[in-house]
Design a protein around this motif. Structure first.
Motif, PDB file in Angstrom:
ATOM      1  N   TRP A 105       0.825  -1.213   0.000  1.00  0.00           N
ATOM      2  CA  TRP A 105       0.000   0.000   0.000  1.00  0.00           C
ATOM      3  C   TRP A 105       0.859   1.262   0.000  1.00  0.00           C
ATOM      4  O   TRP A 105       0.451   2.287  -0.562  1.00  0.00           O
ATOM      5  N   TRP A 106       2.042   1.213   0.630  1.00  0.00           N
ATOM      6  CA  TRP A 106       2.963   2.359   0.523  1.00  0.00           C
ATOM      7  C   TRP A 106       3.282   2.627  -0.938  1.00  0.00           C
ATOM      8  O   TRP A 106       3.263   3.771  -1.395  1.00  0.00           O
ATOM      9  N   ALA A 107       3.618   1.552  -1.665  1.00  0.00           N
ATOM     10  CA  ALA A 107       3.973   1.696  -3.076  1.00  0.00           C
ATOM     11  C   ALA A 107       2.771   2.152  -3.900  1.00  0.00           C
ATOM     12  O   ALA A 107       2.876   3.062  -4.737  1.00  0.00           O
ATOM     13  N   HIS A 108       1.621   1.534  -3.671  1.00  0.00           N
ATOM     14  CA  HIS A 108       0.415   1.879  -4.428  1.00  0.00           C
ATOM     15  C   HIS A 108       0.054   3.342  -4.229  1.00  0.00           C
ATOM     16  O   HIS A 108      -0.151   4.089  -5.199  1.00  0.00           O
ATOM     17  N   ARG A 109      -0.038   3.768  -2.972  1.00  0.00           N
ATOM     18  CA  ARG A 109      -0.426   5.158  -2.705  1.00  0.00           C
ATOM     19  C   ARG A 109       0.566   6.129  -3.326  1.00  0.00           C
ATOM     20  O   ARG A 109       0.177   7.138  -3.922  1.00  0.00           O
TER      21      ARG A 109
END
Length: 260
Positions: free
Chosen positions: A227-231
């Motif tokens: 989710w860090w990467a996605h956001r």
């Protein structure tokens, strides 16, 4: 001795308070006047959802003073923000633990009546934004490609929870080891609980353990990283188009680079 008119003028001058612009872009503007925040939102459905969400959640939120579309007036919450993106958080481990416990309470609350973005939409959004980043050479191809691979870990089925949806570190206020308020509920919906945990710890990987100590349970850290990467990947275009800089030290681009 001052006359009546002079006294009235003095009183009016004393009542004048500085107007502080907190956020200003084409979608929303937030102003602070004394202890009152005025949120001007062009999307009234979103503003109405924010008010409804605050009425439903079992965690501290700002008091709604009044709403006269397109303006929503909220009382300031006490305390200080948990931290700021791009800066190490100076909040104590206990404060982070308290934030984790408050988020657990939110995630265990009855689901709101409206849905959030589903897996298909989030996957499509990631594809679209990665294509844009590559086509416009915003980031090196290896950063985008590897970031997208990391993000795939988050794109799996999840049990819906009542999520804040935009739980940035500046949206959680604490006083010592007590959460005094969580603000900005316009993205609240049914969603993945780990998305909230990831959003709060974006750029603060060293505080994940403190947060989870209060949150409890088993948490898949690969999903948090996903989710860090996605956001980070999906917000870069929006940030640059709305006057923000994702290339600042410790912000989204640095988060991406740290994951590859």
């Amino acid at each position: 001795m001052a006359g009546v008119q002079e006294v009235e003028v003095i009183q009016k001058v004393e009542m004048i308070q500085e107007v502080e612009v907190i956020v200003a872009h084409t979608e929303r503007t937030t102003l602070r006047v004394g202890d009152v925040f005025l949120k001007v939102d062009g999307n009234q459905a979103r503003a109405a959802r924010e008010v409804e969400a605050m009425a439903l959640v079992p965690v501290p939120t700002p008091e709604v003073l009044w709403r006269k579309p397109p303006v929503l007036a909220l009382a300031a919450v006490s305390g200080t923000v948990l931290g700021r993106l791009g800066e190490p958080s100076v909040a104590s481990a206990a404060a982070w633990g308290a934030a984790g416990a408050a988020i657990r309470t939110l995630h265990e609350a009855p689901l709101p009546p409206w849905p959030g973005p589903g897996l298909d939409k989030l996957s499509a959004e990631l594809e679209t934004e990665c294509d844009w980043l590559l086509a416009n050479e915003v980031l090196p191809a290896d950063v985008v490609t590897r970031g997208r691979q990391v993000a795939e870990a988050a794109l799996r089925p999840w049990k819906p929870a009542f999520v804040h949806g935009d739980l940035q570190i500046t949206h959680v206020f604490v006083d010592g080891d007590r959460v005094t308020g969580i603000i900005d509920w316009s993205e609240a919906a049914r969603g993945d609980a780990l998305y909230d945990l990831a959003t709060l710890t974006l750029g603060q990987p060293e505080r994940v353990g403190d947060l989870l100590a209060g949150y409890g349970g088993d948490v898949d850290l690969d999903v948090i990283r996903g989710w860090w990467a996605h956001r980070s990947l999906v917000v870069i275009r929006w940030l640059t188009e709305h006057g923000f800089d994702p290339f600042l030290p410790g912000c989204e681009v640095d988060v991406l680079r740290s994951l590859i």
